[in-house]
Motif scaffolding. Structure first.
Motif, PDB file in Angstrom:
ATOM      1  N   LYS A   1       0.819  -1.207   0.000  1.00  0.00           N
ATOM      2  CA  LYS A   1       0.000   0.000   0.000  1.00  0.00           C
ATOM      3  C   LYS A   1       0.858   1.265   0.000  1.00  0.00           C
ATOM      4  CE  LYS A   1      -2.795   0.505   3.714  1.00  0.00           C
ATOM      5  NZ  LYS A   1      -3.995   0.392   4.550  1.00  0.00           N
ATOM      6  N   LYS A   2       1.977   1.215   0.741  1.00  0.00           N
ATOM      7  CA  LYS A   2       2.801   2.413   0.919  1.00  0.00           C
ATOM      8  C   LYS A   2       4.213   1.987   1.303  1.00  0.00           C
ATOM      9  CE  LYS A   2       3.226   6.938   1.909  1.00  0.00           C
ATOM     10  NZ  LYS A   2       3.070   8.001   0.968  1.00  0.00           N
ATOM     11  N   ILE A   3       5.207   2.719   0.801  1.00  0.00           N
ATOM     12  CA  ILE A   3       6.592   2.555   1.231  1.00  0.00           C
ATOM     13  C   ILE A   3       7.035   3.880   1.827  1.00  0.00           C
ATOM     14  CG2 ILE A   3       8.987   2.176   0.541  1.00  0.00           C
ATOM     15  CD1 ILE A   3       7.948   0.411  -1.729  1.00  0.00           C
ATOM     16  N   ILE A   4       7.547   3.829   3.050  1.00  0.00           N
ATOM     17  CA  ILE A   4       8.108   5.008   3.699  1.00  0.00           C
ATOM     18  C   ILE A   4       9.618   4.766   3.781  1.00  0.00           C
ATOM     19  CG2 ILE A   4       8.134   6.451   5.759  1.00  0.00           C
ATOM     20  CD1 ILE A   4       5.262   5.362   6.323  1.00  0.00           C
ATOM     21  N   PRO A   5      10.387   5.355   2.865  1.00  0.00           N
ATOM     22  CA  PRO A   5      11.833   5.094   2.841  1.00  0.00           C
ATOM     23  C   PRO A   5      12.576   5.848   3.945  1.00  0.00           C
ATOM     24  CG  PRO A   5      11.269   6.669   1.150  1.00  0.00           C
ATOM     25  CD  PRO A   5       9.977   6.278   1.812  1.00  0.00           C
ATOM     26  N   ARG A   6      13.702   5.326   4.340  1.00  0.00           N
ATOM     27  CA  ARG A   6      14.614   6.008   5.259  1.00  0.00           C
ATOM     28  C   ARG A   6      15.953   6.067   4.550  1.00  0.00           C
ATOM     29  NH1 ARG A   6      12.454   9.226   7.141  1.00  0.00           N
ATOM     30  NH2 ARG A   6      14.291   9.776   8.294  1.00  0.00           N
ATOM     31  N   ASP A   7      16.571   7.240   4.546  1.00  0.00           N
ATOM     32  CA  ASP A   7      17.792   7.432   3.772  1.00  0.00           C
ATOM     33  C   ASP A   7      19.078   7.079   4.511  1.00  0.00           C
ATOM     34  OD1 ASP A   7      16.312   8.339   1.623  1.00  0.00           O
ATOM     35  OD2 ASP A   7      16.313  10.385   2.371  1.00  0.00           O
ATOM     36  N   LEU A   8      19.182   7.434   5.783  1.00  0.00           N
ATOM     37  CA  LEU A   8      20.466   7.328   6.465  1.00  0.00           C
ATOM     38  C   LEU A   8      20.572   6.168   7.444  1.00  0.00           C
ATOM     39  CD1 LEU A   8      20.924  11.122   7.221  1.00  0.00           C
ATOM     40  CD2 LEU A   8      21.940   9.792   5.373  1.00  0.00           C
ATOM     41  N   ALA A   9      19.458   5.655   7.895  1.00  0.00           N
ATOM     42  CA  ALA A   9      19.516   4.658   8.959  1.00  0.00           C
ATOM     43  C   ALA A   9      18.403   3.638   8.788  1.00  0.00           C
ATOM     44  CB  ALA A   9      19.397   5.348  10.314  1.00  0.00           C
ATOM     45  N   SER A  10      18.454   2.611   9.598  1.00  0.00           N
ATOM     46  CA  SER A  10      17.427   1.584   9.589  1.00  0.00           C
ATOM     47  C   SER A  10      16.343   1.915  10.596  1.00  0.00           C
ATOM     48  CB  SER A  10      18.028   0.221   9.947  1.00  0.00           C
ATOM     49  OG  SER A  10      18.877  -0.217   8.927  1.00  0.00           O
ATOM     50  N   VAL A  11      15.131   1.526  10.254  1.00  0.00           N
ATOM     51  CA  VAL A  11      14.019   1.634  11.188  1.00  0.00           C
ATOM     52  C   VAL A  11      14.074   0.412  12.085  1.00  0.00           C
ATOM     53  CG1 VAL A  11      11.519   1.803  11.406  1.00  0.00           C
ATOM     54  CG2 VAL A  11      12.688   2.898   9.486  1.00  0.00           C
ATOM     55  N   PHE A  12      13.933   0.624  13.384  1.00  0.00           N
ATOM     56  CA  PHE A  12      14.089  -0.481  14.323  1.00  0.00           C
ATOM     57  C   PHE A  12      12.763  -1.052  14.796  1.00  0.00           C
ATOM     58  CE2 PHE A  12      15.028  -2.347  18.509  1.00  0.00           C
ATOM     59  CZ  PHE A  12      15.971  -3.275  18.105  1.00  0.00           C
ATOM     60  N   SER A  13      11.802  -0.204  15.116  1.00  0.00           N
ATOM     61  CA  SER A  13      10.524  -0.716  15.590  1.00  0.00           C
ATOM     62  C   SER A  13       9.395   0.182  15.126  1.00  0.00           C
ATOM     63  CB  SER A  13      10.515  -0.838  17.120  1.00  0.00           C
ATOM     64  OG  SER A  13      10.614   0.418  17.733  1.00  0.00           O
ATOM     65  N   VAL A  14       8.180  -0.335  15.215  1.00  0.00           N
ATOM     66  CA  VAL A  14       7.002   0.391  14.769  1.00  0.00           C
ATOM     67  C   VAL A  14       5.846   0.068  15.697  1.00  0.00           C
ATOM     68  CG1 VAL A  14       6.240  -1.388  13.134  1.00  0.00           C
ATOM     69  CG2 VAL A  14       5.638   0.992  12.729  1.00  0.00           C
ATOM     70  N   LYS A  15       4.947   1.031  15.876  1.00  0.00           N
ATOM     71  CA  LYS A  15       3.792   0.837  16.761  1.00  0.00           C
ATOM     72  C   LYS A  15       2.641   1.694  16.272  1.00  0.00           C
ATOM     73  CE  LYS A  15       1.865  -0.494  20.685  1.00  0.00           C
ATOM     74  NZ  LYS A  15       1.528  -1.841  20.959  1.00  0.00           N
ATOM     75  N   TYR A  16       1.448   1.117  16.218  1.00  0.00           N
ATOM     76  CA  TYR A  16       0.233   1.872  15.914  1.00  0.00           C
ATOM     77  C   TYR A  16      -0.402   2.346  17.215  1.00  0.00           C
ATOM     78  CZ  TYR A  16      -0.013   0.394  11.010  1.00  0.00           C
ATOM     79  OH  TYR A  16       0.239   0.206   9.680  1.00  0.00           O
ATOM     80  N   SER A  17      -1.056   3.515  17.169  1.00  0.00           N
ATOM     81  CA  SER A  17      -1.850   3.943  18.319  1.00  0.00           C
ATOM     82  C   SER A  17      -3.072   3.032  18.408  1.00  0.00           C
ATOM     83  CB  SER A  17      -2.272   5.412  18.177  1.00  0.00           C
ATOM     84  OG  SER A  17      -3.076   5.604  17.034  1.00  0.00           O
ATOM     85  N   TYR A  18      -3.668   2.957  19.591  1.00  0.00           N
ATOM     86  CA  TYR A  18      -4.780   2.044  19.816  1.00  0.00           C
ATOM     87  C   TYR A  18      -5.982   2.352  18.937  1.00  0.00           C
ATOM     88  CZ  TYR A  18      -2.112   0.377  23.763  1.00  0.00           C
ATOM     89  OH  TYR A  18      -1.123  -0.161  24.535  1.00  0.00           O
ATOM     90  N   ASP A  19      -6.194   3.633  18.610  1.00  0.00           N
ATOM     91  CA  ASP A  19      -7.316   4.003  17.751  1.00  0.00           C
ATOM     92  C   ASP A  19      -6.945   3.930  16.270  1.00  0.00           C
ATOM     93  OD1 ASP A  19      -5.698   6.249  17.413  1.00  0.00           O
ATOM     94  OD2 ASP A  19      -7.151   7.657  18.248  1.00  0.00           O
ATOM     95  N   GLY A  20      -5.676   3.642  15.964  1.00  0.00           N
ATOM     96  CA  GLY A  20      -5.229   3.515  14.583  1.00  0.00           C
ATOM     97  C   GLY A  20      -4.967   4.834  13.881  1.00  0.00           C
ATOM     98  N   ARG A  21      -5.113   5.946  14.569  1.00  0.00           N
ATOM     99  CA  ARG A  21      -4.910   7.261  13.943  1.00  0.00           C
ATOM    100  C   ARG A  21      -3.441   7.522  13.612  1.00  0.00           C
ATOM    101  NH1 ARG A  21      -6.037  13.282  16.402  1.00  0.00           N
ATOM    102  NH2 ARG A  21      -5.368  14.368  14.539  1.00  0.00           N
ATOM    103  N   TYR A  22      -2.528   7.031  14.461  1.00  0.00           N
ATOM    104  CA  TYR A  22      -1.098   7.294  14.298  1.00  0.00           C
ATOM    105  C   TYR A  22      -0.300   5.998  14.192  1.00  0.00           C
ATOM    106  CZ  TYR A  22      -2.178  11.980  16.090  1.00  0.00           C
ATOM    107  OH  TYR A  22      -2.698  13.227  16.283  1.00  0.00           O
ATOM    108  N   MET A  23       0.861   6.123  13.561  1.00  0.00           N
ATOM    109  CA  MET A  23       1.867   5.071  13.561  1.00  0.00           C
ATOM    110  C   MET A  23       3.192   5.745  13.895  1.00  0.00           C
ATOM    111  SD  MET A  23       3.240   2.616  10.477  1.00  0.00           S
ATOM    112  CE  MET A  23       4.208   3.931   9.725  1.00  0.00           C
ATOM    113  N   ALA A  24       3.948   5.163  14.804  1.00  0.00           N
ATOM    114  CA  ALA A  24       5.255   5.696  15.180  1.00  0.00           C
ATOM    115  C   ALA A  24       6.327   4.668  14.856  1.00  0.00           C
ATOM    116  CB  ALA A  24       5.294   6.034  16.669  1.00  0.00           C
ATOM    117  N   ALA A  25       7.518   5.166  14.548  1.00  0.00           N
ATOM    118  CA  ALA A  25       8.649   4.282  14.275  1.00  0.00           C
ATOM    119  C   ALA A  25       9.912   4.895  14.859  1.00  0.00           C
ATOM    120  CB  ALA A  25       8.823   4.074  12.773  1.00  0.00           C
ATOM    121  N   SER A  26      10.802   4.029  15.327  1.00  0.00           N
ATOM    122  CA  SER A  26      12.096   4.491  15.842  1.00  0.00           C
ATOM    123  C   SER A  26      13.162   4.195  14.803  1.00  0.00           C
ATOM    124  CB  SER A  26      12.435   3.810  17.172  1.00  0.00           C
ATOM    125  OG  SER A  26      12.576   2.420  16.994  1.00  0.00           O
ATOM    126  N   GLU A  27      14.062   5.152  14.642  1.00  0.00           N
ATOM    127  CA  GLU A  27      15.147   5.035  13.671  1.00  0.00           C
ATOM    128  C   GLU A  27      16.463   4.876  14.406  1.00  0.00           C
ATOM    129  OE1 GLU A  27      16.220   7.552   9.793  1.00  0.00           O
ATOM    130  OE2 GLU A  27      16.414   8.683  11.643  1.00  0.00           O
TER     131      GLU A  27
END
Length: 180
Positions: A68-94
Motif C-alpha cells: 500500500k505504501k513505502i516510507i523510505p529512510r535514507d540514512l539509517a534503519s528503522v528499528f521498531s514500529v507501533k500503531y496507536s490504539y485508535d489507529g490514527r497514528y503510527m510511530a517508528a524508531s530510527e
C-alpha cells in the motif's frame, strides 16, 4: 528475518508469512523487499494492514496482499514500529548514529506529522497512551521520554541506571512499565 510478532488471539506473523494459531497452518504470505532486514512488525488495530520495518517501512494491505505504501529512510534503519490504539497514528524508531529519532505519521495518508529527536543513542521502542494523546519512547541512552503529540517537546524525561528496551502503558494510561 526471523522476527516473530504476536497479533492477538487469532494469528501470528513470522517475517512475511502468516499462521493461524489454533492449527499452525500457513494462511497467507507475501514477498517484501524488507524481507532480509525485517526488524519488527505491527498490525494496524483494525487488522487490515501490517507495517513491516527494516531499511524503511512497508505498509501491506492484508485483504489483497498488495503493498500500500513505502516510507523510505535514507540514512539509517528503522528499528521498531507501533500503531496507536485508535489507529490514527503510527510511530517508528530510527537507529541513527549519535541521535535517534522517533517519527509519527497520521495513518489516513501516512503523512509525517511529528519528529522527536531527544534520544542520544538508539531509540529502541515506543508505545502510545491508550487515549492516543501521548507517546512514551525508551532507548539505549538509559532514558524514557513522554511526548505530548500536540507539541514538539517531551513533557517528561526519566533517566534510568541501565539501558531500557521496552515500555508499556497500563490500560487506564495512569502507569508506565519499562523493561531493562
Amino acid at each position: 528475518g526471523s522476527c516473530i510478532f504476536s497479533a492477538g488471539f487469532s494469528y501470528i506473523a513470522f517475517s512475511n508469512i502468516f499462521f493461524e494459531v489454533s492449527s499452525g497452518k500457513m494462511i497467507n504470505s507475501f514477498k517484501s523487499d524488507n524481507e532480509k532486514y525485517a526488524n519488527w512488525l505491527a498490525y494496524s488495530p483494525d487488522g487490515h494492514s501490517i507495517a513491516l520495518v527494516g531499511e524503511g517501512i512497508e505498509i501491506w494491505d492484508l485483504k489483497d496482499n498488495k503493498l500500500k505504501k513505502i516510507i523510505p529512510r535514507d540514512l539509517a534503519s528503522v528499528f521498531s514500529v507501533k500503531y496507536s490504539y485508535d489507529g490514527r497514528y503510527m510511530a517508528a524508531s530510527e537507529l541513527g548514529i549519535g541521535i535517534s529519532s522517533i517519527f509519527v505519521w497520521e495513518t489516513k495518508n501516512y503523512e509525517l506529522v511529528k519528529t522527536f529527536s531527544e534520544h542520544k543513542g538508539y531509540a529502541v521502542r515506543m508505545n502510545f497512551s491508550p487515549d492516543g494523546t501521548h507517546l512514551a519512547s525508551v532507548g539505549m541512552d538509559k532514558k524514557m521520554f513522554i511526548w505530548d503529540l500536540s507539541s514538539e517537546n517531551p513533557i517528561k524525561s526519566i533517566e534510568n541506571d541501565t539501558f531500557i528496551f521496552t515500555v508499556a502503558y497500563s490500560i487506564d494510561g495512569q502507569y508506565l512499565a519499562i523493561g531493562c
